[in-house]
Every structure is written in C-alpha cells, then in structure tokens.
Scaffold this motif. Sequence first.
Motif: not given
Length: 290
Positions: A16, A20, A87, A112, A116-117, A120-121, A123
């Motif tokens: 990931v 990125s 975040t 994103m 949304e990001s 994601k962070n 998670a």
Amino acid sequence: MNNKISVAIKYLLGVVFLFSAYSKAVGPGLIEIILIDHGLTDSREIAAALTRILIGFEFGLGILFFLPYEIKRFTLPLAALFLTVFTFYLLYTEFVLGDSQNCGCFGSTIAMSPIESAFKNAALLILVYIVHRHEKTSRKNLMVPAAALIIAVAVTFIAVPVKSADDFPFSNYTHFEGAGRADLSSGDKFVAVFNTECEHCQELAREIAGSDKDRKFASKLFTLFYSEGEVNVDSFKTLTGYDYPYRLIDADEFFDLIGSSPPRIYVIRNGVVKDILDDNFDEFIETLQK
C-alpha cells in the motif's frame, strides 16, 4: 492469530505504501498544486521539493515492511505516526479548509476525498496495530531502516527531478470548471484556446464534440476561453455541444496564447509542448475518432 496472516498483513501494508508513492510519482504536479492551495507554500519549486520528500518517504517506508530490521521498534511506530498525522491533516482539510476535492493520497490514480482517505488511514492503522501485536522477531540494527529511508528520498529526487515551471506556459492554470484541480504538467494533455465569439472556434468545437462521442478525451482536453460580447461560455456550449473542463482568461492571456487568430490547440506531453495546431486539425479529429 496465525503468524502467516500477520506476515501477509505486513507485506500488504508495504504494498500500500509503495503504491501510494508510485501513484504520486507518476503525477507529482497534483500534490504540488494541493500544497499551494492549502497555503503550505506559494512556490511551485518548494512544493515540488516537498512532494518528492513525501514520495521518497512513502517509498522507503513501503520497502521497510519487506526488510527484517526493527519492524516493531521502528517501522510500525513510524507508519502509525505517519498515518495519524496525515489523518488529522485530512480532517483539517475537510472541516477547516472546506476542501473536499481529491486529496491526492493516491495521486490521480484513485481519486479520494479527505474523508474517504481518513477512513482508509484508520483501516491501515488497525492493520499496523495487528502486526505490532503479533510481530515477534526482527533483526536489531537501526542504521539499516534509517539508511533505507534516506536513500529512498535521494533516489526519488533523481528519478522524479524537480522541473522548472518557467518555460511551461500553462503552469498557472491549475483549476478548471468541471474538473477542479488539474495538473497539465503530467501525462498527455490538450489545451484548446477559444474565443466564444469566434465562428472558427465554434466550428472546431462542434467537430470535437461530434468526434469524441465516447468522451475519451474528457480527462485530457482542457479549454481556455476568452469571452466577450453576447456569446458566453454557456451559450458556446449550447451552440456547439462542446462540454470540457474550462477556465476563463483575460485578453492579455488570450493574445499571448493564440497565433495570428484563434482557435489554437496545444499538444502537451509531461509538461512539454510537443505540438501547436493553428489551422490543420484533421489529425487531431482523427485521434478523437479512434
């Protein structure tokens, strides 16, 4: 938890971070524009340098997940800190700056919003915690991961060099109606310069709209409109069926960008103007039809 699952998660985290970094590296201009939009710098060159540091750091961090050195004491805490800081920045972007556009976390590859990001962070932070709980053995040598990060940043500056925007006539055009942020300095782009009153511009616009029926060029074709008189942009769209991201420019900009008369189309590849079309648009129209 089965150790094999923990190892798989660890490698997933590495992938990931590498993805990125890669997604930013193929179009770093988007991140540069975001940094300027958010007021972190007003210089494109400084924004470019900061972007490459970020890309190199993510690239290095991704590699660290595949190295058997200081995973629990260095790599995982660093990843957790990185994700936490960004975040909070994403939440600041959404709720303080009011910017809900593509945050650039995966460049232009996967658009994103900041929210949304942020999810994601969150998670990814859970995955980091899981690996931290079950990680048992790793070689102790802080010099290896530290050196890997430094080398990754240095290699990024070599592989994705900072370009001067001085010779690029579209460096200041970073926002378009219908597209939001747009980086004209990466990939294949086309910039049409139209006068809304110009009959030749209207004729070409009709040909483009009729030829690009599948909207393949919707993300590649940008328009700079000079509008005067009775025909505004909305009227131009109604007359021609032409509907691509656009930006209004003033008379000085318009006359600097056209030849002896409009219309004109610039063919751009990775920030370099490869061709300028002033009257022979047949090849361009054929490209749209393929």
